[in-house]
Write a protein that holds these residues in place. Sequence first.
Motif, PDB file in Angstrom:
ATOM      1  N   LEU A  35       6.032  -2.219  -0.900  1.00 12.38           N
ATOM      2  CA  LEU A  35       4.873  -2.163  -0.011  1.00 12.38           C
ATOM      3  C   LEU A  35       3.623  -1.871  -0.846  1.00 12.38           C
ATOM      4  CD1 LEU A  35       6.476  -0.376   3.062  1.00 12.38           C
ATOM      5  CD2 LEU A  35       6.138  -2.824   2.683  1.00 12.38           C
ATOM      6  N   ALA A  36       2.754  -0.954  -0.370  1.00  9.66           N
ATOM      7  CA  ALA A  36       1.507  -0.719  -1.111  1.00  9.66           C
ATOM      8  C   ALA A  36       0.945   0.660  -0.790  1.00  9.66           C
ATOM      9  CB  ALA A  36       0.476  -1.785  -0.768  1.00  9.66           C
ATOM     10  N   TYR A  62       8.227 -11.811   2.254  1.00  6.88           N
ATOM     11  CA  TYR A  62       7.001 -11.010   2.339  1.00  6.88           C
ATOM     12  C   TYR A  62       6.526 -10.447   0.996  1.00  6.88           C
ATOM     13  CZ  TYR A  62      10.385  -7.156   2.244  1.00  6.88           C
ATOM     14  OH  TYR A  62      11.392  -6.294   1.904  1.00  6.88           O
ATOM     15  N   SER A  63       7.290 -10.670  -0.069  1.00  2.99           N
ATOM     16  CA  SER A  63       6.924 -10.026  -1.340  1.00  2.99           C
ATOM     17  C   SER A  63       5.544 -10.469  -1.830  1.00  2.99           C
ATOM     18  CB  SER A  63       7.986 -10.329  -2.404  1.00  2.99           C
ATOM     19  OG  SER A  63       8.120 -11.732  -2.597  1.00  2.99           O
ATOM     20  N   TRP A 118       2.724  -8.644   0.153  1.00  2.00           N
ATOM     21  CA  TRP A 118       2.500  -7.242  -0.224  1.00  2.00           C
ATOM     22  C   TRP A 118       2.045  -7.107  -1.685  1.00  2.00           C
ATOM     23  CZ3 TRP A 118       1.660  -3.458   2.958  1.00  2.00           C
ATOM     24  CH2 TRP A 118       2.128  -3.557   4.270  1.00  2.00           C
ATOM     25  N   ARG A 139      -1.168  -5.012  -2.578  1.00  2.00           N
ATOM     26  CA  ARG A 139      -1.063  -3.925  -3.557  1.00  2.00           C
ATOM     27  C   ARG A 139      -2.002  -4.154  -4.744  1.00  2.00           C
ATOM     28  NH1 ARG A 139       3.911  -3.977  -3.674  1.00  2.00           N
ATOM     29  NH2 ARG A 139       4.231  -5.445  -5.389  1.00  2.00           N
ATOM     30  N   VAL A 141       1.327  -1.510   8.899  1.00  2.00           N
ATOM     31  CA  VAL A 141       2.656  -2.095   8.914  1.00  2.00           C
ATOM     32  C   VAL A 141       3.297  -1.862  10.280  1.00  2.00           C
ATOM     33  CG1 VAL A 141       3.786   0.003   8.038  1.00  2.00           C
ATOM     34  CG2 VAL A 141       4.861  -2.235   7.659  1.00  2.00           C
ATOM     35  N   PRO A 144       8.606  -4.814   7.107  1.00  2.00           N
ATOM     36  CA  PRO A 144       7.630  -5.272   6.118  1.00  2.00           C
ATOM     37  C   PRO A 144       7.261  -6.746   6.242  1.00  2.00           C
ATOM     38  CG  PRO A 144       9.766  -4.954   5.093  1.00  2.00           C
ATOM     39  CD  PRO A 144       9.881  -4.421   6.480  1.00  2.00           C
ATOM     40  N   ALA A 173       2.560  -7.634   8.469  1.00  2.00           N
ATOM     41  CA  ALA A 173       1.493  -6.748   7.983  1.00  2.00           C
ATOM     42  C   ALA A 173       0.209  -7.055   8.743  1.00  2.00           C
ATOM     43  CB  ALA A 173       1.281  -6.948   6.486  1.00  2.00           C
TER      44      ALA A 173
END
Length: 580
Positions: free
Chosen positions: A305-306, A343-344, A347, A351, A359, A373, A376
């Motif tokens: 996440l971030a 979703y990588s 995020w 980030r 979220v 996740p 967002a």
Amino acid sequence: MSEMKPVGKARKRVEFPDAPMVGVIVPSAPELFPLGKLRRAPENVRHTRVDEDVEALAEDIIAHGLLQSLIGYVVDRGRDFEAGYIVGGGRRLQALQLIQDRGLIDGTFPVPVLIRSAELAIELSLAENLQQRTMSPVDEFFAFKALMDMGSNSPASLAKRFGFSERVVKQRLRLAELAEPVIEALAERKITIDAAMAYATCQDRELQLAVFKANNKPNAWQAHDPDKIRRELRSKGMDTSHPLFRFIGAEEYERLGGGYEDDLFNEVGDHRVLRDAHLVENAARDMIAAKMPERLVELQAREDLAPSITGYVTPPDLRVHSWGTPAKIKEPEGFAKVERYEYSRVWNTIRNNAIEAQVLVGIDQDGELVAWPRMAFVPKAQKEAVDPLSKGPTYVPPSPEEEEAERRKREVDRWSRRLAVGPFAGTPFEGRAFWPEPFEDRSKPALMKGVQGHLVALLVFVPDAAVDAARDEAEVYYDRLIADRAEKRAAEERERLEAGLRHERLATGPEPAVAIIDGQAWMRAEDGSYAAVGDEDSYDSWAFLLECTEPQDLGEVYETVEAFDAAMAAARAADEQVSA
């Protein structure tokens, strides 16, 4: 026909074992009241079909006289106007009033009325109707409710007086509390007593009504099926297995005043139905709000996440499933939703650029507070930077007309190709090859004329020119197929309506000695109850049996056992002749 379960065994004759009740059933002299001063009491235990056969009853009274006293109570006996309120014998009172309207008697006609207190009058009327076994189930429910409303009775005391178990009395009282449309449908015999009992498994009238309306729609699948009703109530309601309840816990629920329903109509299981489900969602919202400050710190520290996560969003129902949520999520003010299964990248962008984000969080199947996740929320100005794919065109679903046109084109194309192959008649494939019909189970033709065999796939090449040449014939074929299907549905609907009318006529006619229901013979006993041949279970009356019978399952009825035996003998003789 679905398996029919009797509401109970044939009832015992009504007994009043307590000493104070002995005087209720001891014969006593009725008082004579002028017909003009008698009124139907609001507590009269009959509420449904009160006008049924009143004219026939009036003719009988004219021919033979009033053979049975009425039962009632008196209000304001000391005043000049004395009114007698009839609790038992409402149809006899209506018949007398009809005779008065014809001018054969007047308002001074003396009518014998057994006078009791309002409570005892209701009990006598209920006892009389139960012994006659002609009482509508709805009337029975409200009679027990009226006795409870007197304030001096309990389910246990009523059970003892009327020869029921305490559980049965509680069931009747619960059924009297059904949502009004459900009660009306039962009174009008539009649903069975089993369906009503299924609705009564939940005490939330709004929930009952929601499920009832869904089942009451035209062409509803398995409309008012008891098992379906229970499934829908469970899916819309809540019990102790629900994730939100597991999240807050029984201790918090009970601290807030939450209780559990008495499960009167189902087998007792591991999970209890919540009586105050609304408390669970409110408590879950409060608990999420209390836990999220600490949980946000954990989310900010997650590598996937971030650290720039500043808030969270919850679904309307607070649930997050393994695949997400079907609910429409309201975006926070000034934010836009970004949803990606992978979703990588989303995020990573959030980030690496320290973009403010929120979220989605909710309660999972195990009752745990989790983040989702794949969804967002970022400032609207940053949405395209975070999710470049969002600039693509918006999908507009086709209209029903467009869907039908596409379906027609697809089927016509299919049949054009099939017709271009040529007929099977006169070839080695005759009687062995077939085209699966639309709208039908494609596994059915696997058994050709009852011969066991196998389906073998075959590819046939047809030129485009042959397909185009067959298109006109394919269009005619498809349109005829649709018309035949519509005609079949109309015929089924006519058959269903005719079955319903016949069912209604039998409900108001004489009680048969034998009825064929779903291929099984049901015999009437001397006490008026019905039981299937070879089966110990019974229904208390013809009315109850009909309540639990689907119209299409009702076959022949016979006024006498002799008529039934004669019909069976004729059928056997016909079978023997065919065999010979």
